[in-house]
Design a protein around this motif. Sequence first.
Motif, short mmCIF file in Angstrom:
data_model
loop_
_atom_site.label_atom_id
_atom_site.label_comp_id
_atom_site.label_asym_id
_atom_site.label_seq_id
_atom_site.Cartn_x
_atom_site.Cartn_y
_atom_site.Cartn_z
N SER A 231 27.97 -85.18 20.92
CA SER A 231 27.63 -83.65 21.01
C SER A 231 27.58 -82.95 20.13
N SER A 232 27.47 -81.80 19.52
CA SER A 232 26.57 -81.16 17.84
C SER A 232 27.70 -80.24 18.27
N LEU A 233 27.18 -79.40 16.61
CA LEU A 233 27.75 -78.56 15.96
C LEU A 233 26.19 -76.86 16.85
N MET A 234 25.69 -77.64 17.47
CA MET A 234 24.37 -76.90 17.35
C MET A 234 25.56 -76.32 18.82
N GLY A 235 25.72 -76.83 19.45
CA GLY A 235 26.85 -76.19 20.42
C GLY A 235 27.80 -75.24 20.64
N HIS B 158 17.65 -81.05 29.95
CA HIS B 158 19.08 -80.90 29.78
C HIS B 158 19.76 -81.39 29.72
N PHE B 159 20.50 -80.16 31.07
CA PHE B 159 21.28 -80.67 31.88
C PHE B 159 21.86 -81.93 32.63
N ASP B 160 20.86 -81.98 33.38
CA ASP B 160 20.56 -83.35 33.55
C ASP B 160 21.42 -84.21 32.45
N ILE B 161 20.97 -84.20 31.73
CA ILE B 161 21.41 -86.05 30.45
C ILE B 161 22.50 -85.23 29.71
N LEU C 142 17.11 -73.24 22.33
CA LEU C 142 18.07 -73.35 23.59
C LEU C 142 18.13 -73.84 24.75
N HIS C 143 17.78 -74.13 25.28
CA HIS C 143 17.83 -75.59 25.75
C HIS C 143 19.19 -76.94 25.03
N TYR C 144 19.27 -76.81 24.26
CA TYR C 144 19.72 -78.19 23.39
C TYR C 144 20.98 -77.53 23.33
N LYS C 145 21.14 -75.73 22.65
CA LYS C 145 22.05 -75.79 22.30
C LYS C 145 23.33 -75.53 24.19
N CYS C 146 22.02 -74.95 24.82
CA CYS C 146 22.94 -74.62 26.07
C CYS C 146 23.64 -75.56 26.24
N SER C 147 22.92 -77.11 26.24
CA SER C 147 23.52 -77.85 27.06
C SER C 147 24.81 -78.38 26.41
N LYS C 148 24.58 -78.49 25.00
CA LYS C 148 26.04 -78.34 24.55
C LYS C 148 27.12 -78.02 24.41
#
Length: 255
Positions: free
Chosen positions: A157-161, A116-119, A175-181
């Motif tokens: 991005s996303s409001l989830m970030g 997730h952080f790479d992409i 967790l993985h998606y929100k942290c990356s955003k």
Amino acid sequence: MALSVRSILVTGASRGIGLEFIKQIVALPSAPDVVIAACRDPTSATNLQAVAKSHSSVKVIKLDVEKDEDIESAFKETQAFVGEKGLNVLINNAGVNDKADGGGIYKATRERMQRHFDINVSGPLMISQKFLPLIEMAASQKSSKELNSQAAIIMISSLMGSQGVTFKEGRGISLHYKCSKTAIDMGVILMSRELREAGIFVNAMHPGWVKTDMGGPNASISLEESVAGCLKVISSVCEETNGKLISWEGEIIPY
């Protein structure tokens, strides 16, 4: 205000939001002369190739955001397409959200976090860095407070970030998606400050909960509605919105 720029590049353009961006961009009243559609596998991107076949302005290039060699070759191809006038708008749209197992700490793995952080983070930041000479070239063409005369980097991005939204509403774990955003949103803040003097606007954009493979069938808005709103917002980014997270409806979302 309608978006009116000479050139634009969209990553992750083979499907979903990225493909819809390409479709709507070529249909704009003042469509760009050069529309670069980047995706991991152009040979299998049949819907995108169909759009390119109908519009000579669309140039399909290979770009896997996890591969530095792809970023390098995509830069060279884009440089040849845009020439000395540079690249006006870079839309970093490619992203991933692996929803397996709910995405909480009990199921988290280093591999899933790293992907997730790479992409979602390293990829768009490294692409932005590589393409900066072309974006700076476009920004130097004119001096104005409006995007239509300058250049911009847009991070989908996303409001989830947003930490504020997460605290208030939860909206699942992921967790993985929100942290990356959250990480790419911080990148937007820092880049906006660093590139301000060069006349380059940098924004994070929340496209809404969209009915795509990622968003799922229960999402609240259609692809067409989301991208139309995003393009309207992108056309109006300015010094006042620089560095902000903005929704497809033009709302500034607190980080």
